[in-house]
Design a protein around this motif. Structure first.
Motif, PDB file in Angstrom:
ATOM      1  N   ARG A 190      32.686  38.732  36.658  1.00  0.00           N
ATOM      2  CA  ARG A 190      33.244  37.411  36.982  1.00  0.00           C
ATOM      3  C   ARG A 190      34.433  37.087  36.071  1.00  0.00           C
ATOM      4  O   ARG A 190      35.484  36.623  36.529  1.00  0.00           O
ATOM      5  N   ALA A 191      34.254  37.323  34.780  1.00  0.00           N
ATOM      6  CA  ALA A 191      35.335  37.035  33.827  1.00  0.00           C
ATOM      7  C   ALA A 191      36.545  37.924  34.090  1.00  0.00           C
ATOM      8  O   ALA A 191      37.694  37.475  33.970  1.00  0.00           O
ATOM      9  N   PHE A 192      36.300  39.157  34.441  1.00  0.00           N
ATOM     10  CA  PHE A 192      37.348  40.122  34.782  1.00  0.00           C
ATOM     11  C   PHE A 192      38.165  39.599  35.964  1.00  0.00           C
ATOM     12  O   PHE A 192      39.400  39.563  35.918  1.00  0.00           O
TER      13      PHE A 192
ATOM     14  N   PRO B  37      34.198  47.329  38.819  1.00  0.00           N
ATOM     15  CA  PRO B  37      35.099  47.766  37.748  1.00  0.00           C
ATOM     16  C   PRO B  37      34.413  47.851  36.394  1.00  0.00           C
ATOM     17  O   PRO B  37      33.474  47.101  36.097  1.00  0.00           O
ATOM     18  N   ALA B  38      34.914  48.768  35.557  1.00  0.00           N
ATOM     19  CA  ALA B  38      34.615  48.710  34.130  1.00  0.00           C
ATOM     20  C   ALA B  38      35.301  47.450  33.625  1.00  0.00           C
ATOM     21  O   ALA B  38      36.529  47.364  33.638  1.00  0.00           O
ATOM     22  N   ALA B  39      34.548  46.434  33.190  1.00  0.00           N
ATOM     23  CA  ALA B  39      35.099  45.088  33.084  1.00  0.00           C
ATOM     24  C   ALA B  39      35.158  44.502  31.681  1.00  0.00           C
ATOM     25  O   ALA B  39      36.074  43.750  31.366  1.00  0.00           O
ATOM     26  N   ALA B  40      34.186  44.807  30.821  1.00  0.00           N
ATOM     27  CA  ALA B  40      34.056  44.077  29.561  1.00  0.00           C
ATOM     28  C   ALA B  40      35.275  44.228  28.669  1.00  0.00           C
ATOM     29  O   ALA B  40      35.649  43.305  27.937  1.00  0.00           O
TER      30      ALA B  40
ATOM     31  N   VAL C 100      38.207  41.852  43.757  1.00  0.00           N
ATOM     32  CA  VAL C 100      37.196  42.485  42.910  1.00  0.00           C
ATOM     33  C   VAL C 100      35.886  42.460  43.684  1.00  0.00           C
ATOM     34  O   VAL C 100      35.396  41.391  44.057  1.00  0.00           O
ATOM     35  N   LEU C 101      35.354  43.644  43.933  1.00  0.00           N
ATOM     36  CA  LEU C 101      34.116  43.785  44.708  1.00  0.00           C
ATOM     37  C   LEU C 101      33.036  44.333  43.793  1.00  0.00           C
ATOM     38  O   LEU C 101      33.122  45.486  43.344  1.00  0.00           O
ATOM     39  N   GLY C 102      32.056  43.517  43.481  1.00  0.00           N
ATOM     40  CA  GLY C 102      31.011  43.915  42.548  1.00  0.00           C
ATOM     41  C   GLY C 102      29.644  43.962  43.192  1.00  0.00           C
ATOM     42  O   GLY C 102      29.443  43.530  44.330  1.00  0.00           O
ATOM     43  N   GLY C 103      28.686  44.495  42.428  1.00  0.00           N
ATOM     44  CA  GLY C 103      27.296  44.505  42.849  1.00  0.00           C
ATOM     45  C   GLY C 103      26.522  43.452  42.073  1.00  0.00           C
ATOM     46  O   GLY C 103      26.652  43.358  40.845  1.00  0.00           O
ATOM     47  N   ALA C 104      25.725  42.670  42.759  1.00  0.00           N
ATOM     48  CA  ALA C 104      24.980  41.589  42.109  1.00  0.00           C
ATOM     49  C   ALA C 104      23.880  42.101  41.187  1.00  0.00           C
ATOM     50  O   ALA C 104      23.304  41.327  40.422  1.00  0.00           O
TER      51      ALA C 104
ATOM     52  N   THR D 228      38.404  41.381  28.894  1.00  0.00           N
ATOM     53  CA  THR D 228      38.295  40.012  28.396  1.00  0.00           C
ATOM     54  C   THR D 228      37.413  39.904  27.163  1.00  0.00           C
ATOM     55  O   THR D 228      37.275  38.811  26.611  1.00  0.00           O
ATOM     56  N   GLU D 229      36.781  40.997  26.771  1.00  0.00           N
ATOM     57  CA  GLU D 229      35.833  41.008  25.651  1.00  0.00           C
ATOM     58  C   GLU D 229      34.643  40.089  25.903  1.00  0.00           C
ATOM     59  O   GLU D 229      33.991  39.609  24.973  1.00  0.00           O
ATOM     60  N   THR D 230      34.366  39.835  27.185  1.00  0.00           N
ATOM     61  CA  THR D 230      33.158  39.095  27.552  1.00  0.00           C
ATOM     62  C   THR D 230      31.943  39.979  27.279  1.00  0.00           C
ATOM     63  O   THR D 230      31.940  41.155  27.654  1.00  0.00           O
TER      64      THR D 230
END
Length: 282
Positions: free
Chosen positions: A236-238, A122-125, A221-225, A128-130
């Protein structure tokens, strides 16, 4: 391509993928990223369509649907139009990258229509503004293409030509490796500056707060490391903010069905199976 009619009367295109007669269950709604990238870049999501049909939305701003987005918050209504056209009461949703914003708008505005969410790289930042940690991930990739990509990502394109040049320059940052297969995939599926700008218009100032205060359906949530574009700590924060299950695929960037197709398909099939496959017809 099939069509649905949205709340303002606009036609919304979608593809039904998965002709395997052994496929069972309701179609899974697929929301592409980009934003407004021609969804051909998704392919059949590493064969996911063999077991469940996929209903792939062509958002406004893609070549096949035309027009321009009303903003991703409002474009959730276009996804509802497709769900209605399919005759479904509720659906499982898989969204990629920028498409995860529409998925979250759907879950916030139309919670009764979603059975589950799977949010891929996901577009994540923004949620949460992380701080985005993509640059730190990129330090593991000293190739000249990555250096060029990071430099390009810090410059706002002034016109369509600059946008297309930037898209090509930044392509290598989308993958954990930059081999022939990734280079070929990076060329698939067009998008435009006008469509990208429209995607972000008229978004409620409190959209992030409204999403985080919503009781979402079961969410993965499925992300790439090794995802430079989405980051890892930002993802992670997302996931934490959404109270979602988080899985990170090793040796993988922004396109896991291309880079790591076997674990990608396994995890999504596991997720969909655990949710159930059938919805009452409307």
């Amino acid at each position: 391509m099939e069509q649905a009619e949205s709340d303002d009367g606009a036609p919304i295109g979608f593809d039904l993928v998965g002709a395997n007669p052994r496929a069972s269950g309701d179609p899974v709604l697929i929301l592409p990223g980009g934003p407004c990238r021609d969804p051909v870049y998704l392919g059949d999501l590493a064969g996911l369509a063999e077991n469940r049909p996929l209903a792939v939305v062509h958002f406004r701003g893609t070549p096949s649907t035309g027009g321009l987005s009303r903003g991703w918050w409002t474009d959730a209504a276009d996804a509802i139009a497709v769900i209605d056209q399919l005759g479904l009461s509720t659906v499982d949703v898989i969204a990629h990258s920028a498409g995860t914003r529409v998925a979250l708008s759907l879950a916030t505005r139309f919670p009764e229509r979603l059975r589950s969410l799977a949010l891929v790289t996901p577009a994540a930042a923004w949620l949460t503004e992380t701080p985005h940690d993509g640059a730190a991930i990129a330090t593991r990739r000293p190739e000249p293409e990555i250096i060029e990509a990071l430099a390009s990502m810090n410059v706002e394109p002034a016109d369509e030509n600059a946008f297309q040049h930037a898209w090509r320059a930044e392509a290598a940052a989308g993958y954990a490796r930059w081999t022939t297969a990734e280079r070929q995939h990076a060329q698939v599926g067009s998008m435009s500056l006008a469509a990208a700008h429209a995607w972000f218009r008229d978004i409620p100032a409190d959209a992030a707060a409204r999403i985080q205060n919503t009781t979402l359906p079961p969410t993965l949530v499925l992300g790439g490391a090794d995802d430079i574009l989405s980051g890892v700590e930002t993802v992670r924060a997302f996931a934490t903010a959404l109270r979602a299950e988080l899985l990170l695929i090793d040796d993988c960037g922004h396109y896991p069905w291309i880079e790591r197709p076997e674990p990608f398909r396994f995890e999504l099939e596991r997720w969909l199976t655990s949710r159930g496959a059938h919805s009452p017809r409307r």
